[in-house]
Design a protein around this motif. Sequence first.
Motif, short mmCIF file in Angstrom:
data_model
loop_
_atom_site.label_atom_id
_atom_site.label_comp_id
_atom_site.label_asym_id
_atom_site.label_seq_id
_atom_site.Cartn_x
_atom_site.Cartn_y
_atom_site.Cartn_z
N THR A 79 0.86 -1.19 0.00
CA THR A 79 0.00 0.00 0.00
C THR A 79 0.89 1.23 0.00
N PHE A 80 0.69 2.11 -0.95
CA PHE A 80 1.48 3.34 -1.02
C PHE A 80 0.54 4.51 -0.74
N ASN A 81 0.85 5.30 0.29
CA ASN A 81 0.01 6.47 0.59
C ASN A 81 0.27 7.55 -0.44
N LEU A 82 -0.80 8.17 -0.90
CA LEU A 82 -0.65 9.27 -1.86
C LEU A 82 -0.76 10.58 -1.11
N TYR A 83 0.21 11.47 -1.34
CA TYR A 83 0.22 12.73 -0.60
C TYR A 83 -0.13 13.88 -1.53
N ARG A 84 -0.72 14.89 -0.93
CA ARG A 84 -0.98 16.12 -1.67
C ARG A 84 -0.98 17.22 -0.64
N GLY A 85 -0.64 18.43 -1.06
CA GLY A 85 -0.66 19.53 -0.10
C GLY A 85 0.72 19.72 0.48
N LYS A 86 0.92 20.90 1.07
CA LYS A 86 2.23 21.21 1.64
C LYS A 86 2.51 20.33 2.83
N ALA A 87 3.77 19.98 2.99
CA ALA A 87 4.13 19.20 4.18
C ALA A 87 4.08 20.12 5.38
N GLY A 88 3.69 19.58 6.51
CA GLY A 88 3.63 20.39 7.72
C GLY A 88 5.03 20.62 8.24
N ASP A 89 5.23 21.75 8.89
CA ASP A 89 6.57 22.01 9.41
C ASP A 89 6.71 21.57 10.82
#
Length: 1934
Positions: free
Chosen positions: A1398-1408
């Motif tokens: 299972t590969f998670n798909l990311y979107r949006g800025k990474a949190g700091d």
Amino acid sequence: MLEIQIYNYSKVFSNRLVGTFCMVLQKVAEEGHLELTDTLIDDNNTSIKTNVTIEIRYQSMDGAVGVWSDGEFLDVPDDRDGMFTFETDSLLSGQSHGSGTSPGRSLQGSIPTFRKAGKGVFSAMKLGKIKISKDDHKKGDEPAILDMEDLDRKAMRLAGSLDPDTISLASVTAVTTNVSNKRSKPDIKMEPSSGRPVDYQISITVVEARQLIGLNMDPVVCVEIGDDKKYTSMKESTNCPYYNEYFVFDFHVPPHVMFDKIIKLSVIHSKNLLRSGTLVGTFKMDVGTVYSQPEHQFYHKWAILSDPDDITAGCKGYIKCDIAVVGKGDNIKTPHKANETDEDDIEGNLLLPEGIPAERQWARFYVKIYRAEGLPKMNTSIMANVKKAFIGENRDLVDPYVQVQFAGQKGKTSVQKSSYEPIWNEQIVFTELFPPLCKRMKVQIRDSDKVNDVAIGTHFVDLRKISNDGDKGFLPTMGPAWANMYGSTRQYTLMDEHQDLNEGLGEGVSFRARLLLSIAVEILDTTAPEIISSTEVQVEGVSNISESATGKIDEFFLFGSFLEATMIDRKIGDKTISFEITIGNYGNQIDGVSKPSSAKKKKKDGENEEEESELIQNSSEDEADEESDLVSVSCTPPMKPVITDRNYFHLPYFEKKPCVYIKSWWQDQRRRLYNSNMMDKIADKLEEGLNDVQEIIKTEKAFPERRLRGVLEELSVGCSRFVTLANKDVNQAGRTKLDRERLKSCMREMDSMGQQAKQIRTQVKKNTVKDKLKLVQNFLQKLRFLADEPQHSIPDVFVWMMSNNKRIAYARIPSKDILYSIVDEETGKDCGKVKAVFLKLPGKKGFGPAGWTVQAKLELYLWLGLNKQRKDFLNGLPNGFEEIKAAKTGPGLQSVPPVSLVYNMKQVFQLRAHMYQARSLFAADSSGLSDPFARVFFSTHSQVTEVLSETLCPTWDQLLVFDDVELFGEASELRDDPPIIVVEIYDQDTVGKAEFIGRTFAKPTIKMCDEHYGPPRFPPQLEYYQVYRGNCTAGELLAAFELLQIGQGGRADLPPLEGPTDSERGPILPVPLGIRPVLSRYRIEVLFWGLRDLKRINLAQVDRPRVDIECAGRGVQSVLIQNYKKNPNFSILVKWFEVDLPENELLHPPLNIRVVDCRAFGRYILVGSHAVTSLRRFIYSTPDKSSNNWATAAKLMNGYMVLANGGSQPRSSPSLSSRTFSRPAGDIIVNMDSDPSVRKMDTVVKLDATSDAVVKVDMTEEESDKEKKKKKKKKKGGVDEDDEPDERVLDWWSKYFASIETLKETLRAQEAAQAEAEEREDLEIAAEAADIKPDDLLLKGSKTNQKSKEKKSSKDKKKGLAADGSEKRPVKAKVDELLVYNKELESEYGNFEDWLHTFNLYRGKAGDDDEHALDDDRIVGRFKGSLCMYKLPLSEEITREAGFDPNMGMFQSIPHNDPINVLVRVYVVRATDLHPADINGKADPYVVIKLGKSEVKDKENYISKQLNPVFGKSFDIEATFPMESMLTVSVYDWDLVGTDDLIGETKIDLENRFYSKYRATCGISSNYSVHGYNVWRDPMKPGQILTKLCKEGKIDGPHYGPGGKVKVANRIFTGPTDIEDENGLKKQTEEHLALTVLNHWEEIPRVGCKLVPEHVETRPLLNPDKPGIEQGRIEMWVDMFPMDMPAPGPAIDISPRKPKRWLKGQQEDKQDTDVHYHSLTGEGNFNWRFVYPFDYLMAEEKIVISKKESMFSWDETEYKIPPRLTMQVWDADHFSADDFLGAIELDLNRFPRGAKTAKQCSLDMIRNEQELPTISIFKQKRVKGWWPFVARDENDEMELTGKVEAELHLVTAEEAEKSPVGLGRNEPDPLEKPNRPDTTFLWFLSPLKAIRYLVCNRYKWLIIKIVLALLLLIMLGLFLYSMPGYLVKKLLGA
């Protein structure tokens, strides 16, 4: 006299003296410098042929003569024959990063040459074994190891230099490996981590209290953390209340603020709304102590209560509690602790950290505050001027006092009005238990103000650093010493934005003041009569302290030179800029001076301390009086910056470098700093070595054990060096007790550490590297701890960048780092070296993104030392400069330091930056990707790479060429020590400025014009550099940098550059061939399975997604999913593409997975992306034909290898398992026993597969014992246990509780094994130290084991267990068990990703946020599939196998992915430790289950007010995979009003479980039965499952044979063959046999793996609002049944057990007898019957009560409390309150048997409760006897206050209905009246009778005596009265 002895060094034998050389040093003292050659003499004083050549320098104390540490000794010729090699060669990289090393630093290269061998004589000592010629080396090498090491080393060296594709040390080496000694390392991490608030949750369970001291109490427990208080409910009239209440506190504060908070538990007696109650006792501990415990928690421990108002009183009782502190990302394991049965053993389970004695004593902590100086203004000048006009005198603008906080108490000194140099001379006394459980004391200078007091500065004293608890330790002591305080800048403003810094939060940015204080501790003797018993804080005066107590004041000189100032932020680039350096208040020109109002003239002889505070200001008049006084120059001249590029400016310091210098006066306490420097240096070296070792292990290079041995050798040499050097200046002035004690303990520690290092070095073998590495890391922590000096001396140095007279940015440099010493090891690590310093914004401005941008980068040279040692201060600068002195120097001022340096030597270079690629970058755009480009800075130049759009793994493949870079200084020095290169990576945005992603540093490889461009150093290799963003990593950069000198011939001489090859890329140069990696052809196959949980994008749902896979510019697209809602799986499963990848696996680029949604009109929208950073786990390894073993043939390397004993074996050693089952020719028989529930699986016989070996799986002796010892002693007491439990009574819960017991036992066994292993390790170390042969060791080991076993068993016997050592466990009733996992099933089985990942798909800025904890919010969906990559061409055997489907590539035998209907059955057993959701600290939980669109809410069955609810429910849901595959189990809190709150939820991916080869659909139970509590749950019987598995795995079988045998593949299993049905008839069956095979499926070759057993898993509940913090745990399991199979039976009934009713009736706690009036003898006769109905849970030994909590409660709450019976005796009074006489409390499960007669009944029955045999009313049913009543007297001693005869009779509800009884003496079954004397009723009728009874019986004799005495008295009186009369008569003769 100087004597030099020369030895022949031998590793094995003792060293042999070659000769001696002596000379008188008089000549040297005159000349200052001497070189001579002379012969040596031997023992008989005859000269021998050997010569010695020496050079001697002499430096007098005042620095008048030359100094001798110029490093011009050991001048080793730079030839390659006399090569120096030593053990610490680093065999890591194929190239040498430059050559010379600072002394003893391990050479960073494969051909170590030795240019400028460090400084001074000490380098020779430090180098340890310098082996010049090879033969010599061989003789002395470790005799145990053959000469292989040498050969290997040579081979390595050759290999290293030839293989261009090996990466040298990845990540940071290029920077951290400091090559020469002119530059020191920069710090990579920028952002200050302290001071930033974090989430914490503290959970406290108050279980119960015991032995509370006091009569008839109504106790309440108050839990207080900081200022938050919470109370338990009140329990009435009991000394041992049972609460079991759970409290949770949430905090959002910086870590050290959290850890300083005090947890206070106090018991309060009879508190109610009106009165606050009286305090019984308290217990205090700080949060840090809990956090430093293992697992950050105390579990079921007893806190000792003590009374703060009366320290003589001793223990006031105990509270049993659990305390846990959870920070973000910590997960708390709820311990199923082994010692649960011993919990009543209070002494053994005290709430104290390891190593603290149970009996803590009271102690006084004396904090003496003497005086302070250098305080800043704390008031505006306007007010002052007004005051001056009125009063007419100039006042200091600050009113300071000191406040000390410790263990929750505060003490203050008096306020000294208007004084910059207040003198207090007061001491603050705290009384606290010792050792205290609070680590830090906070000392704060505050300014008293009418409105509000503010802090001026804060200093924390860590008690662990000023004391030592070892056997040779010392009590906390400190000073008298000065504590430096730092905080905000010194300008006074009304609203100080950095006020937090003065409170001690964050790093101070300026010196505020220094305070002279001392601390001492005195242990109190609490028996002494004159002691003050209260613990209130006291303040007393103390006498003044002499000037010299803190050391002799000396003059220090600080010199700094700014060689370069670049990367100045563009915001401040338009104004002129200058730099200021300050140390204390010296040098501070804006806001430093607060001159004391009484300006005394400075005394010339300089012992007066005014000298310190009166700052040498440039303008002060008395400066040029003495010629020795210099004008301090602390600021560089202002200068306008010049543009570097769009973001940064630089100052044009080209050949002219400005300098600053400051004189200052401080107490000379350098020794403290020197010792600390030595330890720091050892630690730095150790850390670097350990990083190397880890790097070697990580990159899988050869011989990590050698590097580790080298590291250990360096460590032991360093330690012994410390011991010789540290013991100097012992009698210096101002040495405190702490100095002496610390020196002793440091010497001891370092000595033992050196010994251990030697020890461990001999044990480092290839297979033990990792364990030893852990041990050595402990050394590192210990060193860092020891090196931190608690007593300050010289304050830190601050460098400020000033613009427009405002302070902009700063850097703080610890003074010890730049402190000079004649001895090299003692010198600070940055003293006299050029350091790259990055300036940052002060205070909170520096948090977050602002803190990542560099304000300025300085190349700064600093030197700090005594003024008299000053002549050396320029030595470390790069050579080739002239000094420019200040203009107005008078005559005779030759030694004035320069104001600037002018470099006349400059070299021209070309820098080539080969920027290849970056990976795993930070996602800076909302799409979840970035558009990265890199900017490279070197000196004053900068260039950028091109921007690559939409990627986190850019491959720039670009060469940046910097032409004509000018560097100042000597060529040779530059070669060894180039400046660093800074690489910053940005994300390009279409609007606005580029966003910062991260930064890294590198050092270039340098080629001078006379060197050849070729191996081993050129062409340079690509290396990985870790990219940091603040303190977090933000990716890695793969690059190489070379700096080439441009000689006479100009650029023509440089190695040629190829032109731009790619026409599309324009003028961009690619990375040249020798540097870019060697590629080969790979094929990557992709399995496309499906997409899950895609979120909406731009408010529209995803409808037609597609997956694009890309790697290194090539890729493949999946087919389009036509309708995502209907079927989210792909129709074509496998596709592949071919790509050229580097042969070196470590250089493989990441693979990017992107999901796009295809909208109408050909629009594509990116849904999300995932980067697979490491492809290693997907590399396909061809199965080894010769071995038939599944483990080596595992397709992907992430298969688990499971051995025959079920232990999971790490993948690194396939050799073992392949050896076990290779080439099976004969059959292997596995012999099963008939009782798997008590089997121990601990035997693996070494199988030689050609013979018919038998694997016998042991069963313990218990089976055979069972018949003999049916009657075994039960654990709890001496009562015989019933025989085999009755089948009818057993239910699922019996199985569950039995399994939990087993779980605890296995945990206990693991703990024991671990302890044994550690003990064994210690023994080995000890043995080696004592030189014992391994055989003796075995004996010894077994002896100690014996001992520990004996210890254990004696302890067990004490508890009344019938245990013979730890060998035989008490036999448990034979109940079939399941497996209880104390974690998720996924973690046990590798997330069930055996083939489907299972590969998670990311979107949006990474949190700091730290460590990107918020990534979960960015997940927009999941891609399911897999990858497989292999080098082409592939061997043909694979493709020729039978049934090979070419379309599926390597993914053979994978199920189809069409939709499938499944019945999901979820069993929820119970939840534990839920987070309270209601105000009352409880929750009303119920379960909600969601799967796809279906949702089951169990709202009506909520459980009132419970944090540990038992649900015991099963839920059936029908689902269709793949549409509905994510199961969410949530626990909600029911609310009467408003919406219900989510407590926590857990998500389970059912699809991966369904398709996994571990068969997680329905757990396989250990036994097969067709009825009863253990009925088989699966619709398929074991036989069918086995047949199916054999068919799928293409293996032969199963063949059932006679005699209970079954053969699968080539294994034969045995087992029972008959089964009982409901009626008890036996039938023949093969199911047992099949089940035996399934339970041992992991032993089947090739396809075997551990099948999921019948189990209960424990899953953490998480709440999205509180990410990362567990909100409780839920125990559950899931069964899945495909709908195309036969339907499963009904669900198992796991509903909670109904408690057994003992009598029906209302719950009522209290019943009284009637009153026996006027008992004259103290006897009361009652004949009174109490009847108590209650519900009891046998399994948990608890009573269940349901009652409303208060009159306002909506519903009843269920409580579980232990069955305790309390009997009290009272004296009834008519008018006043009744008097309490005594009580006894009996725990009905374990209470002492009553005495037969009143005489035998004594206090011992209660005192020695532990030793006496106990009985349980639930076994005995009827008990009669005498029990003692006790109360406490004034001294809290127990005293016997009476005895009671009672009979206890337990009947069940049914029996009670059959034979009812009445309460008291009533019908039915009435009791007769008690026999009481008649006086009791008729006292008012016949008072005389009562008097007779009262008086006569008791006081008969007393009355007679009194009457006689009275008669005598009367006679005497009469006699005296009449006597005078008669006398007169007689005399007068009347």
